[in-house]
Design an enzyme around this catalytic site. Structure first.
Site, mmCIF file in Angstrom:
data_model
loop_
_atom_site.group_PDB
_atom_site.id
_atom_site.type_symbol
_atom_site.label_atom_id
_atom_site.label_comp_id
_atom_site.label_asym_id
_atom_site.label_seq_id
_atom_site.Cartn_x
_atom_site.Cartn_y
_atom_site.Cartn_z
ATOM 1 N N HIS A 1 -3.557 -21.084 9.636
ATOM 2 C CA HIS A 1 -2.416 -22.122 10.332
ATOM 3 C C HIS A 1 -2.554 -21.770 12.011
ATOM 4 O O HIS A 1 -2.624 -20.937 12.823
ATOM 5 C CB HIS A 1 -1.126 -21.705 9.683
ATOM 6 C CG HIS A 1 0.468 -22.770 10.376
ATOM 7 N ND1 HIS A 1 -0.106 -24.061 10.568
ATOM 8 C CD2 HIS A 1 1.757 -22.515 10.833
ATOM 9 C CE1 HIS A 1 1.046 -24.348 10.462
ATOM 10 N NE2 HIS A 1 1.347 -23.371 11.103
ATOM 11 N N CYS B 1 -1.891 -29.193 11.987
ATOM 12 C CA CYS B 1 -1.101 -28.024 12.953
ATOM 13 C C CYS B 1 -2.194 -27.654 13.991
ATOM 14 O O CYS B 1 -2.238 -27.444 14.994
ATOM 15 C CB CYS B 1 -1.803 -26.948 11.974
ATOM 16 S SG CYS B 1 -2.751 -25.872 11.070
ATOM 17 N N ASN C 1 6.433 -24.350 15.842
ATOM 18 C CA ASN C 1 5.585 -24.483 15.273
ATOM 19 C C ASN C 1 5.414 -26.267 14.706
ATOM 20 O O ASN C 1 6.557 -26.902 15.728
ATOM 21 C CB ASN C 1 5.839 -24.042 13.236
ATOM 22 C CG ASN C 1 5.534 -24.129 12.745
ATOM 23 O OD1 ASN C 1 4.258 -24.030 12.566
ATOM 24 N ND2 ASN C 1 5.819 -23.621 11.135
#
EC number: 3.4.22.41
Length: 484
Positions: free
Chosen positions: A431, A295, A451
């Site tokens: 994240h 990520c 995302n």
């Protein structure tokens, strides 16, 4: 323990508070055929972990093996069943009482990332006590009725996050008695929708029990959310919390200091009432990191894409794979930090495009070519933790790389998420994502977050988080590249 922490622990919402359901066993293991050769390496690793700390002469020996593998790129998740033979023990220095030889039936889950193994689960017991279904959680379909009820989706915005602010949620009507039938139907639809295949009936039964536990957990999260978010079935609903965290999240964000960045110059705190860089051409399509904790790379490339567009006038989809392969300060699929990634881009001499250096979802040798680099950065900066100033900076300067606590995101479907602060601590970020805009829905302020879990998650790949309350640490690690 504080009263509200006791309650949250009871509800199973604190990290690690609830163990995953154990995987059911098959009694007829004698009928297992020869194992696939690819299962041997992860099985040997699991055996090594099982025997760790055992004295010589007491270590178990591998017997029969069977299992299945789920892949993304070169990342593999192995679900294994194995028989282990434990030798007899008569040494009083090792065993208090004599122990006869016995056979154990074990289930293991092993994650393999380019040969690096991580044991996610170990569950063993004597063969004669392991019968089909024995490993399933007791009353898996109805455990929620004993702890939490069919809770309303709308409730007061209780700012005093104490025991009394949520205890009333336990006093509603119990879950319906036909829940098992409903859950089986929902699980069937999940399997069809997300094209799931399971190796055996035992594996399918276990995944169903995981799914049911996850739906109970999603219901609890729903009940305690103070925003407008809806939680429920997602493509991650058959993964345990531990599996999800290990494969998709990035705990390095809260463990490693990273490179120190200078503070960005303030642009003031006057921000338009709403802003969205997607409608202004500064954001590429939603990407998918796959079974890889990368990520951090997607967050940084998204920021650089926006900075390049705003300063050079061209929107390019940039290569995350270059960072996985060539950023030696970070750990590829095992996690990384945006501050390190900026330094790597600057030191390498730029980023190639996604077309020239495509994403594989695992680390490979560095193939960066300076001649193919299409963008560069001059520096990177750390941004204010004041959300009003962040909004002003975003509107004037472009999308922002941020890190958040991903609590509840495994089950997020749509709406504006606002978990209770004890559940979504700003000190437990795991994240990295991209702020692309902000605004209000029905007078609820939000951040629009890009995302990297594909368009089949959330609102077409986007997450909406409450703005102005420091929700989930969204303001604690904001940064940007600098392109002159």
């Amino acid at each position: 323990m504080a009263p509200w922490l006791q309650l949250l622990s009871l509800l199973g919402l604190l990290p690690g508070a609830v163990a995953a359901p154990a995987q059911p066993r098959a009694a007829s293991f004698q009928a297992w055929g020869p194992p696939s050769p690819e299962l041997l390496a992860p099985t040997r690793f699991a055996l090594e972990m099982f025997n760790r700390g055992r004295a010589a002469g007491t270590r178990a020996v591998l017997g029969l093996v069977r299992g299945r593998v789920r892949r993304a790129g070169q990342g593999s998740l192995y679900s294994l069943e194995a028989t282990l033979e434990e030798p007899p023990c008569n040494d009083p220095m090792v065993c208090r009482l004599p122990v006869s030889k016995k056979t154990l039936l074990c289930s293991f889950q092993v994650l393999d990332e380019l040969g690096r193994h991580v044991l996610l689960r170990k569950d063993c017991g004597p063969v004669d006590t392991k019968v089909p279904g024995a490993g399933e959680p007791k009353s898996a379909f109805t455990q929620g009725s004993a702890m939490i009820s069919s809770l309303s989706q709308n409730h007061p915005d209780n700012r005093n996050e104490t025991f009394s602010s949520v205890i009333s949620l336990l006093n509603e009507d119990p879950l319906s008695q036909d829940l098992p039938v409903k859950m089986a139907s929902i699980f069937k639809n999940f399997v069809i929708t997300y094209n799931r295949t399971y190796e055996s009936k035992e594996e399918a039964r276990w995944r169903l029990s995981v799914f049911v536990n996850n739906m109970v957990r999603a219901q609890k999260i729903q009940a305690l959310d103070r925003g407008t978010a809806q939680y429920g079935v997602t493509k991650f609903s058959d993964l345990t919390e531990e599996e999800f965290r290990t494969i998709y999240l990035n705990t390095l964000l809260r463990k490693e200091p990273g490179n120190k960045m200078k503070q960005a110059k303030s642009v003031g705190d006057l921000a338009p009432p709403e802003w969205d860089w997607r409608s202004k051409g500064a954001v590429t399509k939603v990407k998918d990191q796959g079974m890889c904790g990368s990520c951090w790379a997607f967050s940084v490339t998204g920021n650089v894409e926006g900075q390049w567009f705003l300063n050079q006038g061209t929107l390019l989809s940039l290569s995350e794979q270059e960072l996985l392969d060539c950023d030696k300060m970070d750990k590829a699929c095992m996690g990384g930090l945006p501050s390190n990634a900026y330094s790597a881009i600057k030191n390498l001499g730029g980023l190639e495009t996604e077309d020239d250096y495509s994403y594989q979802g695992h680390m490979q040798s560095c193939n960066f070519s300076a001649e193919k680099a299409k963008v560069y950065i001059n520096d990177s900066v750390e941004l204010s933790q004041n959300e009003q100033k962040l909004a002003a900076w975003l509107a004037k300067r472009g999308p922002i790389s941020v890190a958040i606590n991903a609590f509840g995101m495994q089950f997020y479907r749509h709406g504006i998420s606002r978990p209770l602060r004890p559940l979504c601590s700003p000190w437990l970020i795991d994240h990295a994502v991209l702020l692309v805009g902000y605004g209000n829905r029905s007078d609820v302020p939000f951040w629009a977050i890009k995302n990297s879990w594909g368009t089949d998650w959330g609102e077409k790949g986007y997450y909406y988080l409450h703005r102005g309350s420091g929700a989930c640490g969204v303001n604690t690690m904001a940064s940007s590249a600098v392109v002159d």
